[in-house]
Design an enzyme around this catalytic site. Structure first.
Site, PDB file in Angstrom:
ATOM      1  N   HIS A   1      57.568   0.273  17.264  1.00 24.37           N
ATOM      2  CA  HIS A   1      57.848   0.511  15.799  1.00 24.37           C
ATOM      3  C   HIS A   1      56.465   1.206  15.347  1.00 24.37           C
ATOM      4  O   HIS A   1      56.440   2.236  14.849  1.00 24.37           O
ATOM      5  CB  HIS A   1      58.150  -0.564  15.044  1.00 24.37           C
ATOM      6  CG  HIS A   1      59.172  -1.203  15.238  1.00 24.37           C
ATOM      7  ND1 HIS A   1      59.477  -2.603  15.350  1.00 24.37           N
ATOM      8  CD2 HIS A   1      60.686  -0.837  15.466  1.00 24.37           C
ATOM      9  CE1 HIS A   1      60.726  -2.811  15.505  1.00 24.37           C
ATOM     10  NE2 HIS A   1      61.351  -1.807  15.568  1.00 24.37           N
TER      11      HIS A   1
ATOM     12  N   LYS B   1      72.507  -9.839  12.328  1.00 23.03           N
ATOM     13  CA  LYS B   1      71.964 -11.376  12.783  1.00 23.03           C
ATOM     14  C   LYS B   1      71.154 -11.980  11.834  1.00 23.03           C
ATOM     15  O   LYS B   1      70.142 -11.403  11.302  1.00 23.03           O
ATOM     16  CB  LYS B   1      71.529 -10.977  14.427  1.00 23.03           C
ATOM     17  CG  LYS B   1      72.365 -10.950  15.350  1.00 23.03           C
ATOM     18  CD  LYS B   1      71.714 -10.929  16.698  1.00 23.03           C
ATOM     19  CE  LYS B   1      71.395  -9.497  16.945  1.00 23.03           C
ATOM     20  NZ  LYS B   1      70.727  -9.207  18.190  1.00 23.03           N
TER      21      LYS B   1
ATOM     22  N   ARG C   1      64.414   5.510  21.960  1.00 25.54           N
ATOM     23  CA  ARG C   1      63.648   4.846  23.236  1.00 25.54           C
ATOM     24  C   ARG C   1      64.133   5.279  24.739  1.00 25.54           C
ATOM     25  O   ARG C   1      63.429   5.521  25.626  1.00 25.54           O
ATOM     26  CB  ARG C   1      63.969   3.141  23.517  1.00 25.54           C
ATOM     27  CG  ARG C   1      63.013   2.469  22.173  1.00 25.54           C
ATOM     28  CD  ARG C   1      63.324   0.897  22.229  1.00 25.54           C
ATOM     29  NE  ARG C   1      64.979   0.864  21.887  1.00 25.54           N
ATOM     30  CZ  ARG C   1      65.624  -0.110  21.327  1.00 25.54           C
ATOM     31  NH1 ARG C   1      64.929  -1.322  21.245  1.00 25.54           N
ATOM     32  NH2 ARG C   1      66.875  -0.225  20.952  1.00 25.54           N
TER      33      ARG C   1
ATOM     34  N   SER D   1      62.653  -5.746  19.172  1.00 28.00           N
ATOM     35  CA  SER D   1      62.482  -6.953  18.663  1.00 28.00           C
ATOM     36  C   SER D   1      63.107  -8.114  19.239  1.00 28.00           C
ATOM     37  O   SER D   1      62.509  -9.437  19.455  1.00 28.00           O
ATOM     38  CB  SER D   1      62.645  -6.750  17.046  1.00 28.00           C
ATOM     39  OG  SER D   1      61.961  -6.056  16.703  1.00 28.00           O
TER      40      SER D   1
END
Ligand code: PNS
Length: 157
Positions: free
Chosen positions: A17, A41, A90, A127
């Site tokens: 990030h 979540k 990514r 993460s």
């Protein structure tokens, strides 16, 4: 003046990030890091904790601000008046979903999404994986900033 909104859950912020935020800081006059307050979540870190971590991590980037949002990303982008939404890309596995969101967001608001390729050394980094590895005592010291590592240790202890 060019401006960008960089949204995410940031639960917690990773070096991936921060790589993208740092590069956006060098490209745009104003960068708003948008922290999604209620990701689907249950987050490990509260909205305020995630915002504080990001603020501390970006303290030396004068044109970067951190703000929380809820609801539609494009509503927040319009409210801020930013020129573009920026997402980190990514790997090809990110592409399908990111493209769908970019096209939906464009349809909803006319706001363009730009993609910044993350550094190859962070292409596997998320993460979720950081939390899972840290939960089981694995070493994530080179994947998150030191202050995030401290926060993870405290949270999981
Ligand atoms: O870090 P994440 O969890 O991958 O970030 C996802 C995020 C926050 C960018 C995405 O979930 C989002 O934009 N949420 C806000 C709700 C919204 O606008 N949904 C419609 C997307 S087309």
């Amino acid at each position: 003046m060019s401006s960008a909104l960089l949204p995410g859950s940031f639960d917690p912020p990773t070096n991936g990030h921060l790589d993208v935020i740092g590069r956006c800081s060098g490209i745009f006059d104003r960068v708003v890091v948008g922290v999604l307050a209620n990701p689907s979540k249950e987050p490990l870190f509260s909205t305020q904790e995630r915002m504080n971590l990001l603020k501390d991590c970006c303290a030396d980037l004068e044109n970067v601000e951190v703000s929380a949002f809820d609801g539609l990303l494009v509503d927040f982008a319009v409210e801020l008046g930013v020129d573009v939404i920026v997402k980190g890309m990514r790997a090809i596995s990110d592409f399908d979903y990111e493209l769908q969101m970019a096209q939906m967001n464009r349809r909803l608001s006319g706001i363009v999404t730009m993609f910044v390729a993350t550094k190859p050394e962070y292409s596997f980094l998320s993460s979720s994986l950081v939390k899972e590895v840290a939960r089981f005592g694995g070493n994530v010291g080179d994947l998150v900033p030191p202050l995030v590592l401290d926060a993870l240790r405290e949270k999981l202890s």
